[in-house]
Enzyme design. Structure first.
Site, short mmCIF file in Angstrom:
data_model
loop_
_atom_site.label_atom_id
_atom_site.label_comp_id
_atom_site.label_asym_id
_atom_site.label_seq_id
_atom_site.Cartn_x
_atom_site.Cartn_y
_atom_site.Cartn_z
CE LYS A 81 -4.45 0.96 0.05
NZ LYS A 81 -5.49 0.21 -0.68
N GLY A 183 -20.94 6.53 4.21
CA GLY A 183 -20.06 6.87 3.10
C GLY A 183 -20.71 6.61 1.76
CB VAL A 184 -22.95 8.17 -0.39
CG1 VAL A 184 -23.90 7.50 0.58
CG2 VAL A 184 -22.85 9.67 -0.09
N GLY A 185 -19.39 7.62 -1.39
CA GLY A 185 -18.47 7.89 -2.47
C GLY A 185 -18.64 6.87 -3.57
CB VAL A 187 -17.18 1.78 -2.53
CG1 VAL A 187 -17.71 0.44 -2.02
CG2 VAL A 187 -15.86 1.58 -3.28
#
Length: 350
Positions: A81, A183-185, A187
């Site tokens: 990463k 979270g509504v990014g 994904v």
């Protein structure tokens, strides 16, 4: 600052590489957890951290998660990463920093292969690719493997959520199943749209409240403040933002049968998996359910298969979750511990 190998999440990483490029302002970490199965693959995120230890710890945890994710997805890839540190919240990464990060990746000679993560985009990968060939997630022709991993991650999480609903709720359809999405990014938003098509009842939350409200209006969903979404009464809670949000305190406040979402490293500590299990809450280990994105960009980098192959492999995510849950039922061990043990055996650390 503690020595890197003394940090709790070091876990015998093969390498932790620190980079600084004064000309561009780049400060970055590349953590390589394991190359036992192949080059260490994992995205790079651009994020602001309170201190250097926080950035290094995030890189270590995410890198180990990628080792487990790639192994459980049956990819010939190890785990790594990248983290590029922003100097302040909301800062945008510069082209010069992207180029410098590409040079940093290239200096590792292929031991680490990067792709996009939080704060990055396909356009970012194109800039990085001017300095290294060890990059994936690049724009591709229609029908090819590769490109933005977000929709593929969302697809896998969606299929995993349906498997969890079947397992814990006996639901053959998502119609009327209440899912609280944090979270509504790329994904979480993609997941919400897929579930809305199935008639699920949705409650949405995001640090960008206007973004959550706009998507809720589009889908006929409700919204909740981010600090309340995990505790909302729902059939399924789906974390799709940043990690370490399942703590002793937040787990105690859960009012749900299932936790299944795309965020990486949802458990703040190993013990939190046992706490979820003790409460009788079905947990979908994050690196099993959210593998769709790395399946896509991994096959792109490896040159193995097309879009149809990517989708066929993502369709196997539910059966991998079922195998973990079955073993958990047989042994009485938390699903998080079962998945870790499976993954560590696959990378030769069992």
């Amino acid at each position: 600052m503690a020595a890197v190998w003394d940090l709790p999440d070091f876990d015998d990483h093969e390498g932790v590489h620190l980079f600084r490029d004064p000309a561009s302002g780049l400060t970055a970490v590349i953590a390589v957890h394991s190359t036992a199965l192949g080059p260490a693959a994992g995205g790079v995120r651009f994020w602001h951290y309170a201190d250097a230890n926080g950035a290094i710890t995030d890189a270590l945890r995410l890198s180990r998660g990628m080792s487990y994710k790639n192994a459980m997805a049956d990819l010939p890839l190890g785990g790594g990463k990248g983290v590029v540190l922003a100097s302040r919240p909301g800062e945008a990464i510069s082209p010069a920093q992207l180029e410098a990060f590409g040079a940093a990746v290239d200096s590792l000679g292929g031991r680490y292969v990067t792709a996009e993560d939080v704060g990055m985009s396909e356009a970012s990968m194109k800039v990085i690719a001017t300095r290294t060939r060890y990059v994936s997630g690049l724009p591709v022709a229609a029908g090819g493997a590769g490109g933005d991993p977000g929709p593929f991650t969302a697809s896998g999480v969606y299929q995993g959520v349906k498997a969890a609903a079947k397992r814990a709720l006996g639901a053959d359809t998502m119609a009327g199943v209440h899912v609280a999405i944090q979270g509504v990014g790329s994904v979480g938003g993609g997941l919400a749209r897929l579930l809305a098509k199935d008639g699920a009842k949705l409650t949405l939350a995001d640090v960008n409240g206007d973004k959550a409200k706009a998507l809720a209006a589009e889908l006929g969903a409700d919204t909740a403040p981010t600090e309340e979404i995990l505790a909302r009464k729902a059939d399924i809670v789906s974390p799709n933002a940043l990690g370490a949000i399942l703590t002793a305190e937040s787990i105690a406040a859960l009012d749900t049968r299932v936790v299944a979402g795309g965020a990486n490293n949802q458990l703040a500590t190993k013990a939190d998996g046992a706490t979820l299990h003790a409460r009788g809450i079905l947990y979908a280990p994050d690196y099993v359910i959210n593998a769709g994105g790395i399946i896509n960009v991994g096959l792109e980098y490896l040159g193995q298969g097309d879009r149809a192959e990517v989708e066929a492999r993502i369709a196997r995510i539910p059966e991998r979750l079922v195998a973990v849950w079955d073993e958990s039922d047989r042994t009485g061990q938390p699903s998080s511990d079962v998945a870790d043990a499976m993954a560590r055996r696959l990378i030769g650390r069992g």
